[in-house]
Motif scaffolding. Structure first.
Motif, PDB file in Angstrom:
ATOM      1  N   TYR A  65       0.795  -1.028  -0.047  1.00 43.55           N
ATOM      2  CA  TYR A  65       0.101   0.150  -0.107  1.00 43.55           C
ATOM      3  C   TYR A  65       0.762   1.250  -0.122  1.00 43.55           C
ATOM      4  O   TYR A  65       0.434   2.003  -0.767  1.00 43.55           O
ATOM      5  CB  TYR A  65      -0.943  -0.047   1.178  1.00 43.55           C
ATOM      6  CG  TYR A  65      -1.882   1.279   1.401  1.00 43.55           C
ATOM      7  CD1 TYR A  65      -3.053   1.311   0.566  1.00 43.55           C
ATOM      8  CD2 TYR A  65      -1.544   2.306   2.250  1.00 43.55           C
ATOM      9  CE1 TYR A  65      -3.968   2.343   0.469  1.00 43.55           C
ATOM     10  CE2 TYR A  65      -2.486   3.306   2.187  1.00 43.55           C
ATOM     11  CZ  TYR A  65      -3.562   3.219   1.609  1.00 43.55           C
ATOM     12  OH  TYR A  65      -4.501   4.240   1.353  1.00 43.55           O
ATOM     13  N   LYS A  66       1.950   1.322   0.829  1.00 43.06           N
ATOM     14  CA  LYS A  66       2.795   2.343   0.820  1.00 43.06           C
ATOM     15  C   LYS A  66       3.494   2.691  -0.264  1.00 43.06           C
ATOM     16  O   LYS A  66       3.676   3.803  -1.033  1.00 43.06           O
ATOM     17  CB  LYS A  66       4.046   2.186   1.819  1.00 43.06           C
ATOM     18  CG  LYS A  66       5.225   3.038   1.877  1.00 43.06           C
ATOM     19  CD  LYS A  66       6.222   2.523   2.766  1.00 43.06           C
ATOM     20  CE  LYS A  66       7.555   3.406   2.603  1.00 43.06           C
ATOM     21  NZ  LYS A  66       7.493   4.845   2.892  1.00 43.06           N
ATOM     22  N   LEU A  67       4.126   1.586  -1.140  1.00 48.23           N
ATOM     23  CA  LEU A  67       4.674   1.693  -2.306  1.00 48.23           C
ATOM     24  C   LEU A  67       3.663   2.175  -3.330  1.00 48.23           C
ATOM     25  O   LEU A  67       4.125   2.951  -4.561  1.00 48.23           O
ATOM     26  CB  LEU A  67       5.373   0.287  -2.815  1.00 48.23           C
ATOM     27  CG  LEU A  67       6.507  -0.055  -1.852  1.00 48.23           C
ATOM     28  CD1 LEU A  67       7.141  -1.677  -2.284  1.00 48.23           C
ATOM     29  CD2 LEU A  67       7.530   0.864  -1.536  1.00 48.23           C
ATOM     30  N   LYS A  69       0.815   3.813  -3.072  1.00 43.15           N
ATOM     31  CA  LYS A  69      -0.049   5.241  -2.941  1.00 43.15           C
ATOM     32  C   LYS A  69       1.119   6.291  -2.694  1.00 43.15           C
ATOM     33  O   LYS A  69       0.943   7.512  -3.430  1.00 43.15           O
ATOM     34  CB  LYS A  69      -0.639   5.020  -1.590  1.00 43.15           C
ATOM     35  CG  LYS A  69      -1.294   6.335  -1.024  1.00 43.15           C
ATOM     36  CD  LYS A  69      -2.041   6.369   0.349  1.00 43.15           C
ATOM     37  CE  LYS A  69      -2.614   7.692   0.751  1.00 43.15           C
ATOM     38  NZ  LYS A  69      -3.259   7.736   2.013  1.00 43.15           N
ATOM     39  N   GLU A  70       2.179   6.164  -2.170  1.00 45.09           N
ATOM     40  CA  GLU A  70       3.170   7.362  -1.960  1.00 45.09           C
ATOM     41  C   GLU A  70       4.263   7.364  -3.018  1.00 45.09           C
ATOM     42  O   GLU A  70       4.952   8.224  -3.103  1.00 45.09           O
ATOM     43  CB  GLU A  70       3.706   7.221  -0.539  1.00 45.09           C
ATOM     44  CG  GLU A  70       2.735   7.171   0.535  1.00 45.09           C
ATOM     45  CD  GLU A  70       3.366   7.292   2.051  1.00 45.09           C
ATOM     46  OE1 GLU A  70       4.547   7.065   2.094  1.00 45.09           O
ATOM     47  OE2 GLU A  70       2.713   7.678   2.796  1.00 45.09           O
ATOM     48  N   LYS A  71       4.320   6.301  -3.711  1.00 42.16           N
ATOM     49  CA  LYS A  71       5.297   6.081  -4.793  1.00 42.16           C
ATOM     50  C   LYS A  71       6.642   6.141  -4.299  1.00 42.16           C
ATOM     51  O   LYS A  71       7.362   7.028  -4.898  1.00 42.16           O
ATOM     52  CB  LYS A  71       5.032   7.130  -5.896  1.00 42.16           C
ATOM     53  CG  LYS A  71       3.644   6.894  -6.464  1.00 42.16           C
ATOM     54  CD  LYS A  71       3.419   5.598  -7.084  1.00 42.16           C
ATOM     55  CE  LYS A  71       1.953   5.365  -7.897  1.00 42.16           C
ATOM     56  NZ  LYS A  71       1.750   4.019  -8.408  1.00 42.16           N
ATOM     57  N   THR A  72       7.135   5.724  -3.062  1.00 44.48           N
ATOM     58  CA  THR A  72       8.225   6.018  -2.633  1.00 44.48           C
ATOM     59  C   THR A  72       8.556   4.644  -1.512  1.00 44.48           C
ATOM     60  O   THR A  72       7.804   4.426  -1.158  1.00 44.48           O
ATOM     61  CB  THR A  72       8.508   7.207  -1.692  1.00 44.48           C
ATOM     62  OG1 THR A  72       9.586   7.395  -0.977  1.00 44.48           O
ATOM     63  CG2 THR A  72       7.535   7.437  -0.569  1.00 44.48           C
ATOM     64  N   CYS A  73      10.093   4.494  -1.671  1.00 44.89           N
ATOM     65  CA  CYS A  73      10.507   3.281  -0.681  1.00 44.89           C
ATOM     66  C   CYS A  73      11.374   3.916   0.324  1.00 44.89           C
ATOM     67  O   CYS A  73      12.131   3.131   0.830  1.00 44.89           O
ATOM     68  CB  CYS A  73      11.035   2.364  -1.617  1.00 44.89           C
ATOM     69  SG  CYS A  73      12.506   2.918  -2.511  1.00 44.89           S
ATOM     70  N   SER A 128      14.195   6.645  -5.057  1.00 45.45           N
ATOM     71  CA  SER A 128      14.008   6.950  -3.576  1.00 45.45           C
ATOM     72  C   SER A 128      14.444   6.083  -2.557  1.00 45.45           C
ATOM     73  O   SER A 128      14.232   6.171  -1.367  1.00 45.45           O
ATOM     74  CB  SER A 128      12.382   7.320  -3.481  1.00 45.45           C
ATOM     75  OG  SER A 128      11.711   5.847  -3.641  1.00 45.45           O
ATOM     76  N   GLU A 191       8.531   6.698   9.099  1.00 49.02           N
ATOM     77  CA  GLU A 191       7.104   7.318   8.772  1.00 49.02           C
ATOM     78  C   GLU A 191       6.291   6.319   9.115  1.00 49.02           C
ATOM     79  O   GLU A 191       6.576   5.033   9.434  1.00 49.02           O
ATOM     80  CB  GLU A 191       7.067   7.568   7.216  1.00 49.02           C
ATOM     81  CG  GLU A 191       7.446   6.485   6.323  1.00 49.02           C
ATOM     82  CD  GLU A 191       6.584   5.711   5.962  1.00 49.02           C
ATOM     83  OE1 GLU A 191       5.543   6.037   5.918  1.00 49.02           O
ATOM     84  OE2 GLU A 191       6.940   4.419   5.756  1.00 49.02           O
ATOM     85  N   PHE A 193       3.851   4.232   7.494  1.00 49.26           N
ATOM     86  CA  PHE A 193       3.730   2.771   7.068  1.00 49.26           C
ATOM     87  C   PHE A 193       5.001   1.686   7.361  1.00 49.26           C
ATOM     88  O   PHE A 193       4.667   0.862   7.714  1.00 49.26           O
ATOM     89  CB  PHE A 193       3.275   3.015   5.601  1.00 49.26           C
ATOM     90  CG  PHE A 193       2.006   3.610   4.917  1.00 49.26           C
ATOM     91  CD1 PHE A 193       1.084   2.645   5.311  1.00 49.26           C
ATOM     92  CD2 PHE A 193       2.224   4.788   4.402  1.00 49.26           C
ATOM     93  CE1 PHE A 193      -0.150   3.414   5.143  1.00 49.26           C
ATOM     94  CE2 PHE A 193       0.894   5.253   4.176  1.00 49.26           C
ATOM     95  CZ  PHE A 193      -0.237   4.445   4.338  1.00 49.26           C
ATOM     96  N   THR A 194       5.995   2.379   7.269  1.00 53.99           N
ATOM     97  CA  THR A 194       7.169   1.619   7.644  1.00 53.99           C
ATOM     98  C   THR A 194       7.147   1.073   9.095  1.00 53.99           C
ATOM     99  O   THR A 194       7.373   0.108   9.486  1.00 53.99           O
ATOM    100  CB  THR A 194       8.584   2.506   7.563  1.00 53.99           C
ATOM    101  OG1 THR A 194       8.430   2.884   6.236  1.00 53.99           O
ATOM    102  CG2 THR A 194       9.379   1.627   7.886  1.00 53.99           C
TER     103      THR A 194
END
Length: 272
Positions: A65-67, A69-73, A128, A191, A193-194
């Motif tokens: 979901y994080k990857l 939705k936020e397009k960042t790792c 990212s 953050e 989600f992590t």
């Protein structure tokens, strides 16, 4: 006039003031109380292992979901994901040749999603990826786990190579989260989600540990005999306990942060 402090803040402040030995004692007491509660509430303790794998899968879904939705790792450790994929692949192989059951299906689903996360970090969201923060040398854990598996492994009737693989995945699982903890140690700010993902790992590790401990208690130690002779039965339990304690400190600060209404988790020095 200052608002009254919440009980959780008062307790957490008191805990922080205690010396390390007292904190360790409190952690052990809390763990034993949680085990006692699970023994009363959960009738079939084998379900705890299934629950542990299910919680791990939920944690992976949070990452997906994080990857997406936020397009960042940012904040994620590629090395932890790779170690997770390795021990899951080895455990999946062992499940196929030793004991095909529901654990095989859960491991297959978790391995598939983990490989997708690795692909996203390595290729789609590479810009990212915080490679400089993800500086844990994985050969520090893969090598010792392989050597330990050669020395201490199950004494069952399965093929010698399969028994080595089985021991290797048990040992590697216990330390696979270390690169992720190093990333969080380097950044100090985690953050949401992590943090949710790592907390899910902590819960999964505790449930897995509880499964083994309660199974040993239920069988009055006969489970250890069924696992084989020598040091292997003890190493299984030690590995489960190590997994739990590696993440215990982080889980404490995560719960404290959630109760306090903080969206971003800030870790003090020396937590992970």
């Amino acid at each position: 006039m200052r608002p009254p402090r919440r009980p959780i803040h008062t307790v957490s402040a008191w805990v922080r003031r205690q010396p390390p030995k007292v904190k360790a004692f409190l952690a052990v007491v809390s763990g034993m109380a949680a085990l006692a509660l699970l023994r009363i509430v959960v009738h079939d303790h084998d379900n705890l292992f299934v629950a542990a794998e299910a919680v791990h899968s939920i944690g992976i879904c949070v990452l997906i979901y994080k990857l997406m939705k936020e397009k960042t790792c940012a904040g994620l450790s590629l090395k932890s994901q790779e170690l997770t994929a390795i021990f899951l692949a080895v455990r999946l192989y062992c499940s196929f040749v030793m004991e095909y059951d529901i654990h095989t299906l859960l491991d297959s689903a978790t391995l598939g999603t983990t490989l997708w996360v690795i692909y996203m970090i390595r290729f789609r969201l590479k810009s990212s990826y915080m490679e400089d923060k993800d500086n844990f040398a994985i050969y520090y854990v893969v090598g010792p786990c392989a050597l330990l598996a050669l020395v201490i492994h199950p004494s069952t009737s399965h093929h010698f190579v399969n028994r080595i693989f089985w021991a290797f995945c048990v040992y590697l699982e216990a330390v696979s989260v270390l690169p992720q903890l190093r990333v969080m140690q380097n950044t100090k700010i985690v953050e949401p989600f992590t943090a949710h993902y790592v907390f899910a790992l902590g819960v999964a590790r505790f449930l897995s540990c509880a499964h083994w401990v309660l199974q040993v208690l239920d069988t009055r130690g006969h489970l250890l005999v069924a696992l084989g002779y020598g040091l292997w039965p003890s190493m299984v339990l030690i590995s489960e306990i190590v997994q739990t304690f590696i993440l215990a400190d982080f889980c404490y600060y995560y719960i404290k942060s959630v109760v306090g209404g903080q969206l971003v988790l800030r870790l003090p020095s020396g937590v992970v």
